[in-house]
Write an enzyme that holds these catalytic residues in place. Sequence first.
Site, PDB file in Angstrom:
ATOM      1  N   ASN A   1     -21.854  89.493   4.897  1.00 13.13           N
ATOM      2  CA  ASN A   1     -21.218  90.457   3.988  1.00 13.13           C
ATOM      3  C   ASN A   1     -19.706  90.318   4.201  1.00 13.13           C
ATOM      4  OD1 ASN A   1     -20.260  92.329   6.129  1.00 13.13           O
ATOM      5  ND2 ASN A   1     -22.451  92.673   6.406  1.00 13.13           N
TER       6      ASN A   1
ATOM      7  N   GLY B   1     -32.166  88.354  -0.781  1.00 15.54           N
ATOM      8  CA  GLY B   1     -32.820  89.384   0.026  1.00 15.54           C
ATOM      9  C   GLY B   1     -32.245  90.746  -0.325  1.00 15.54           C
TER      10      GLY B   1
ATOM     11  N   ASP C   1     -28.277  87.347   8.540  1.00 19.50           N
ATOM     12  CA  ASP C   1     -27.019  87.640   9.250  1.00 19.50           C
ATOM     13  C   ASP C   1     -27.327  88.187  10.644  1.00 19.50           C
ATOM     14  OD1 ASP C   1     -24.121  89.701   8.237  1.00 19.50           O
ATOM     15  OD2 ASP C   1     -24.346  88.132   9.747  1.00 19.50           O
TER      16      ASP C   1
END
Length: 174
Positions: A25, A120, A35
């Site tokens: 992000n 996602g 992440d």
Amino acid sequence: MQERIQIIQGDITRQNVDAIVNAANCSLLGGGGVDGAIHRAAGPELLAECRTLHGCETGKAKITKGYRLPAKYVIHTPGPIWQGGRYGERELLASCYRSCLELASANGCKTVDFPSISTGVYHFPLKCASQIAIRTIAGYLAGHPEIERVRMVCFDADTESFYRRALEELEAGV
Ligand code: APR
């Protein structure tokens, strides 16, 4: 071209390649999904280096070392959040793939693994995302022999099937 783009199912944190891409992000300070998995596997030094980068714009990319990951580098790119498709999401997703490959070339990476960026938490439709990814990667590789192989590392069979189909369509000239 086919052999230079491959689709596999697996965990990107376990891939022993020059660079893996992180679907990050804009803060670059970690999160969930891939992440979170990458930060967990790389260890705390990854976050420490990310803090020095002061974030990243959607569609752009920044590179760090891989630390405890088998991969040498992590290339972080914030993908677009899907908002219906009228806010430049398609162009921003293509820009993620291109920006990451440009950084890979600039850092001498010959093998690069991507997750399925934005499909996602960011809800980008898989069929559209897979077509954009494969076409952008193929377009870049055509002019960049220095990158030997790019793989899409899909976490589940459903995602893998969409990327396989997108690659087949590319080969068939669809
Ligand atoms: N290896 C490969 N792919 C993975 C892994 C893994 N270990 N873990 C998850 N994925 C897959 C997901 O199944 C999905 O197909 O990565 C793809 C991208 O999903 P997300 O990780 O949710 O990424 P994205 O949709 O781009 O959303 C990014 O989520 O985690 C936060 O900090 C992140 O805010 C950012 C947002």
